[in-house]
Scaffold this motif. Structure first.
Motif, PDB file in Angstrom:
ATOM      1  N   HIS A 114     -22.773  20.586  19.109  1.00 37.37           N
ATOM      2  CA  HIS A 114     -21.755  19.534  19.002  1.00 37.37           C
ATOM      3  C   HIS A 114     -20.468  19.890  19.743  1.00 37.37           C
ATOM      4  CE1 HIS A 114     -24.383  17.932  15.667  1.00 37.37           C
ATOM      5  NE2 HIS A 114     -24.307  16.992  16.585  1.00 37.37           N
ATOM      6  N   PHE A 115     -20.234  21.199  19.931  1.00 41.91           N
ATOM      7  CA  PHE A 115     -19.069  21.568  20.745  1.00 41.91           C
ATOM      8  C   PHE A 115     -19.335  21.198  22.215  1.00 41.91           C
ATOM      9  CE2 PHE A 115     -16.620  24.563  23.384  1.00 41.91           C
ATOM     10  CZ  PHE A 115     -15.349  24.145  23.016  1.00 41.91           C
ATOM     11  N   VAL A 116     -20.547  21.498  22.679  1.00 46.87           N
ATOM     12  CA  VAL A 116     -20.906  21.152  24.068  1.00 46.87           C
ATOM     13  C   VAL A 116     -20.782  19.633  24.249  1.00 46.87           C
ATOM     14  CG1 VAL A 116     -22.865  21.055  25.692  1.00 46.87           C
ATOM     15  CG2 VAL A 116     -22.346  23.189  24.476  1.00 46.87           C
ATOM     16  N   GLU A 117     -21.253  18.899  23.255  1.00 44.25           N
ATOM     17  CA  GLU A 117     -21.163  17.432  23.315  1.00 44.25           C
ATOM     18  C   GLU A 117     -19.695  16.973  23.311  1.00 44.25           C
ATOM     19  OE1 GLU A 117     -23.978  14.983  20.771  1.00 44.25           O
ATOM     20  OE2 GLU A 117     -22.027  14.448  19.911  1.00 44.25           O
ATOM     21  N   HIS A 118     -18.891  17.627  22.479  1.00 46.39           N
ATOM     22  CA  HIS A 118     -17.458  17.296  22.383  1.00 46.39           C
ATOM     23  C   HIS A 118     -16.765  17.499  23.742  1.00 46.39           C
ATOM     24  CE1 HIS A 118     -13.248  17.635  21.071  1.00 46.39           C
ATOM     25  NE2 HIS A 118     -13.219  18.830  21.653  1.00 46.39           N
ATOM     26  N   VAL A 119     -17.068  18.630  24.388  1.00 41.88           N
ATOM     27  CA  VAL A 119     -16.440  18.936  25.683  1.00 41.88           C
ATOM     28  C   VAL A 119     -16.856  17.900  26.734  1.00 41.88           C
ATOM     29  CG1 VAL A 119     -16.428  20.618  27.581  1.00 41.88           C
ATOM     30  CG2 VAL A 119     -16.118  21.392  25.226  1.00 41.88           C
ATOM     31  N   ARG A 120     -18.142  17.589  26.779  1.00 39.14           N
ATOM     32  CA  ARG A 120     -18.612  16.583  27.751  1.00 39.14           C
ATOM     33  C   ARG A 120     -17.925  15.238  27.495  1.00 39.14           C
ATOM     34  NH1 ARG A 120     -24.763  18.171  27.183  1.00 39.14           N
ATOM     35  NH2 ARG A 120     -24.801  19.942  28.596  1.00 39.14           N
ATOM     36  N   LYS A 121     -17.774  14.897  26.225  1.00 39.20           N
ATOM     37  CA  LYS A 121     -17.137  13.609  25.892  1.00 39.20           C
ATOM     38  C   LYS A 121     -15.672  13.590  26.333  1.00 39.20           C
ATOM     39  CE  LYS A 121     -19.684  11.828  21.939  1.00 39.20           C
ATOM     40  NZ  LYS A 121     -19.731  11.833  20.479  1.00 39.20           N
ATOM     41  N   GLN A 122     -14.998  14.734  26.195  1.00 36.61           N
ATOM     42  CA  GLN A 122     -13.584  14.801  26.601  1.00 36.61           C
ATOM     43  C   GLN A 122     -13.453  14.591  28.108  1.00 36.61           C
ATOM     44  OE1 GLN A 122     -10.864  15.137  24.467  1.00 36.61           O
ATOM     45  NE2 GLN A 122     -12.455  14.822  22.961  1.00 36.61           N
ATOM     46  N   VAL A 123     -14.397  15.170  28.867  1.00 40.81           N
ATOM     47  CA  VAL A 123     -14.363  14.993  30.327  1.00 40.81           C
ATOM     48  C   VAL A 123     -14.681  13.535  30.675  1.00 40.81           C
ATOM     49  CG1 VAL A 123     -15.503  15.620  32.508  1.00 40.81           C
ATOM     50  CG2 VAL A 123     -14.865  17.402  30.870  1.00 40.81           C
ATOM     51  N   ALA A 124     -15.736  12.999  30.053  1.00 43.84           N
ATOM     52  CA  ALA A 124     -16.122  11.607  30.334  1.00 43.84           C
ATOM     53  C   ALA A 124     -14.972  10.656  29.983  1.00 43.84           C
ATOM     54  CB  ALA A 124     -17.376  11.248  29.543  1.00 43.84           C
ATOM     55  N   LYS A 125     -14.254  10.961  28.910  1.00 40.36           N
ATOM     56  CA  LYS A 125     -13.140  10.125  28.480  1.00 40.36           C
ATOM     57  C   LYS A 125     -12.019  10.131  29.528  1.00 40.36           C
ATOM     58  CE  LYS A 125     -10.093   9.505  24.504  1.00 40.36           C
ATOM     59  NZ  LYS A 125      -9.713   9.957  23.194  1.00 40.36           N
TER      60      LYS A 125
ATOM     61  N   ILE B 282     -20.610  20.431  33.692  1.00 43.21           N
ATOM     62  CA  ILE B 282     -20.434  19.172  32.955  1.00 43.21           C
ATOM     63  C   ILE B 282     -20.685  17.977  33.879  1.00 43.21           C
ATOM     64  CG2 ILE B 282     -18.758  17.729  31.718  1.00 43.21           C
ATOM     65  CD1 ILE B 282     -17.324  20.490  31.005  1.00 43.21           C
ATOM     66  N   LEU B 283     -20.098  18.019  35.086  1.00 43.11           N
ATOM     67  CA  LEU B 283     -20.254  16.879  36.007  1.00 43.11           C
ATOM     68  C   LEU B 283     -21.717  16.687  36.399  1.00 43.11           C
ATOM     69  CD1 LEU B 283     -17.119  17.413  38.316  1.00 43.11           C
ATOM     70  CD2 LEU B 283     -17.435  15.657  36.550  1.00 43.11           C
ATOM     71  N   LEU B 284     -22.431  17.791  36.623  1.00 44.66           N
ATOM     72  CA  LEU B 284     -23.850  17.680  36.969  1.00 44.66           C
ATOM     73  C   LEU B 284     -24.620  17.094  35.791  1.00 44.66           C
ATOM     74  CD1 LEU B 284     -24.346  21.103  38.832  1.00 44.66           C
ATOM     75  CD2 LEU B 284     -24.295  18.829  39.884  1.00 44.66           C
ATOM     76  N   ASP B 285     -24.303  17.574  34.578  1.00 44.56           N
ATOM     77  CA  ASP B 285     -25.002  17.052  33.399  1.00 44.56           C
ATOM     78  C   ASP B 285     -24.678  15.587  33.134  1.00 44.56           C
ATOM     79  OD1 ASP B 285     -26.412  19.319  32.976  1.00 44.56           O
ATOM     80  OD2 ASP B 285     -25.111  20.131  31.411  1.00 44.56           O
ATOM     81  N   LEU B 286     -23.503  15.168  33.540  1.00 45.23           N
ATOM     82  CA  LEU B 286     -23.145  13.745  33.356  1.00 45.23           C
ATOM     83  C   LEU B 286     -23.729  12.881  34.478  1.00 45.23           C
ATOM     84  CD1 LEU B 286     -19.376  14.018  32.208  1.00 45.23           C
ATOM     85  CD2 LEU B 286     -21.339  13.421  30.792  1.00 45.23           C
ATOM     86  N   GLY B 287     -24.414  13.542  35.428  1.00 42.18           N
ATOM     87  CA  GLY B 287     -25.126  12.793  36.473  1.00 42.18           C
ATOM     88  C   GLY B 287     -24.329  12.527  37.740  1.00 42.18           C
ATOM     89  N   TYR B 288     -23.201  13.205  37.916  1.00 39.28           N
ATOM     90  CA  TYR B 288     -22.386  12.959  39.119  1.00 39.28           C
ATOM     91  C   TYR B 288     -22.898  13.777  40.309  1.00 39.28           C
ATOM     92  CZ  TYR B 288     -19.101  10.378  36.262  1.00 39.28           C
ATOM     93  OH  TYR B 288     -18.538   9.444  35.432  1.00 39.28           O
TER      94      TYR B 288
ATOM     95  N   ALA C 175     -13.379  28.149  28.143  1.00 42.31           N
ATOM     96  CA  ALA C 175     -13.980  29.492  28.055  1.00 42.31           C
ATOM     97  C   ALA C 175     -15.112  29.473  27.033  1.00 42.31           C
ATOM     98  CB  ALA C 175     -12.919  30.515  27.665  1.00 42.31           C
ATOM     99  N   ALA C 176     -14.884  28.840  25.895  1.00 41.80           N
ATOM    100  CA  ALA C 176     -15.918  28.766  24.857  1.00 41.80           C
ATOM    101  C   ALA C 176     -17.124  27.985  25.377  1.00 41.80           C
ATOM    102  CB  ALA C 176     -15.348  28.096  23.605  1.00 41.80           C
ATOM    103  N   TYR C 177     -16.871  26.911  26.095  1.00 40.55           N
ATOM    104  CA  TYR C 177     -17.964  26.102  26.654  1.00 40.55           C
ATOM    105  C   TYR C 177     -18.811  26.958  27.610  1.00 40.55           C
ATOM    106  CZ  TYR C 177     -20.466  22.561  29.337  1.00 40.55           C
ATOM    107  OH  TYR C 177     -21.469  21.842  29.953  1.00 40.55           O
ATOM    108  N   ALA C 178     -18.113  27.668  28.518  1.00 43.55           N
ATOM    109  CA  ALA C 178     -18.831  28.471  29.512  1.00 43.55           C
ATOM    110  C   ALA C 178     -19.669  29.550  28.810  1.00 43.55           C
ATOM    111  CB  ALA C 178     -17.843  29.103  30.484  1.00 43.55           C
ATOM    112  N   LEU C 179     -19.099  30.131  27.791  1.00 42.94           N
ATOM    113  CA  LEU C 179     -19.805  31.180  27.041  1.00 42.94           C
ATOM    114  C   LEU C 179     -21.036  30.606  26.344  1.00 42.94           C
ATOM    115  CD1 LEU C 179     -18.543  34.054  26.830  1.00 42.94           C
ATOM    116  CD2 LEU C 179     -18.098  33.526  24.426  1.00 42.94           C
ATOM    117  N   LEU C 180     -20.861  29.494  25.652  1.00 42.49           N
ATOM    118  CA  LEU C 180     -21.972  28.891  24.905  1.00 42.49           C
ATOM    119  C   LEU C 180     -23.057  28.358  25.829  1.00 42.49           C
ATOM    120  CD1 LEU C 180     -19.983  27.005  22.114  1.00 42.49           C
ATOM    121  CD2 LEU C 180     -21.354  29.075  21.863  1.00 42.49           C
ATOM    122  N   ARG C 181     -22.703  27.979  27.031  1.00 39.03           N
ATOM    123  CA  ARG C 181     -23.687  27.460  27.997  1.00 39.03           C
ATOM    124  C   ARG C 181     -24.307  28.587  28.819  1.00 39.03           C
ATOM    125  NH1 ARG C 181     -26.469  23.541  28.785  1.00 39.03           N
ATOM    126  NH2 ARG C 181     -25.926  23.152  30.960  1.00 39.03           N
TER     127      ARG C 181
END
Ligand code: SF4
Ligand code: ZN
Ligand code: ZN
Length: 320
Positions: free
Chosen positions: A25-36, A66-72, A214-220
């Motif tokens: 859910h943190f990974v999802e949260h970060v992606r949502k913040q970028v998409a927003k 994140i951008l690749l995962d969002l399909g850009y 940093a947390a996102y990069a670590l978790l991914r």
């Protein structure tokens, strides 16, 4: 602490949102913040070609992921600054990430393109390294985006970066810079030509703090370069970040409030502050520059490059 979404075990605590998140859910949260941010500030559309400036650090590699995962359609651009082993290792991290994700990476080097490295430029011009480095990066990123036909230049500036810049601009009442401090800087054309001289620039990480990328990069499992540039000592932006982090520690949400409060309540008052002078083309390279009344206007990049190369030549002549 429990995950705000699934009530499972939280691995990241985002104090300014007063929320914890499990890994997924943190990974999802970060992606949502970028998409927003992309949507809210109309940064780009799915059919546009993005050129992302990558340094091998957590922010740019996390953003690329994140951008690749969002399909850009996001291509990386790595500029080798020639800062000893640091540049070598950051280039390796960028190449390894691109290979792992099957993404395209363009690599250029200051030394090959212009004949100097960042440490040499600092020595030859007597300017602090970050100043010459910043000038060269801005110039080269824009040049690469225009030459390679990209619609947008994307950078990994996060909330901490933007707040530190804002803090510095306010401390010095740098109204021209305050007028240009935005998550999106639209492309610029000159005269009758429809071709832009400055590509659109966007910062999709503005809703995320450094700690979160940093947390996102670590978790991914992103293998980013952890060491800082050895030339960062004395960088004023770095000191502002430390000061603001103390305020954030005492009062979570301070950074967000300062930056988004500025965008909502103050940015419009400074818009156009630096628009008094005419923009003309540099007679050496064609890039836009302020018209200061010279017969043959030259941009800051060309002036700095000419100074560095002249002194370099004089230095080698003396050695002979
Ligand atoms: Fe360039 Fe300064 Fe950043 Fe190092 S710390 S990469 S010299 S701007
Ligand atoms: Zn969860
Ligand atoms: Zn020029």
């Amino acid at each position: 602490m429990k995950c705000k979404v699934c009530k499972g075990h939280a691995v990241v605590d985002v104090r300014r949102h007063n929320a914890g998140f499990c890994k997924d859910h943190f990974v999802e949260h970060v992606r949502k913040q970028v998409a927003k941010s992309v949507k809210e500030f109309s940064m780009f559309s799915p059919d546009e070609r993005l050129l992302l400036a990558v340094s091998g650090g957590k922010d740019s590699l996390a953003l690329w992921d994140i951008l690749l995962d969002l399909g850009y359609d996001a291509t990386g651009f790595y500029l080798d600054l020639g800062i000893g082993g640091y540049s070598g290792r950051s280039k390796e991290a960028s190449i390894a990430f691109a290979e792992q994700r099957g993404a395209k990476l363009i690599v250029r080097s200051l030394g090959e393109e212009h004949g100097y490295t960042v440490p040499e430029l600092a020595r030859l011009t007597g300017r602090v390294p970050c100043s010459g480095c910043g000038l060269n990066k801005r110039y080269e990123f824009n040049r690469a985006a225009l030459e390679e036909g990209f619609d947008v230049l994307v950078t990994g500036h996060n909330l901490d970066d933007e707040v530190a810049t804002l803090f510095g601009n306010v401390l010095h009442w740098n109204t021209d810079q305050l007028g240009r401090q935005a998550p999106v800087l639209e492309e610029r054309v000159l005269g009758d030509s429809p071709e832009p001289v400055l590509v659109r620039k966007v910062k999709p990480l503005v809703r995320l703090a450094e700690r979160e990328t940093a947390a996102y990069a670590l978790l991914r499992g992103i293998d980013y370069i952890v060491e800082e540039c050895p030339m960062v000592e004395g960088n004023t932006q770095h000191r502002y970040k430390e000061a603001i982090s103390l305020l954030e520690e005492a009062s979570p949400g301070t950074k967000h409030q300062m930056y988004f409060g500025f965008l909502e309540k103050a940015a419009a008052r400074f818009a156009g502050s630096g628009d008094g002078a005419q923009i003309v083309r540099c007679t050496s390279c064609g890039a836009p520059t302020l018209d200061l009344g010279q017969e043959e206007p030259r941009c800051s990049f060309c002036k700095t490059k000419a100074l560095a190369l002249t002194r370099k030549e004089q230095g080698s002549a003396k050695e002979c």
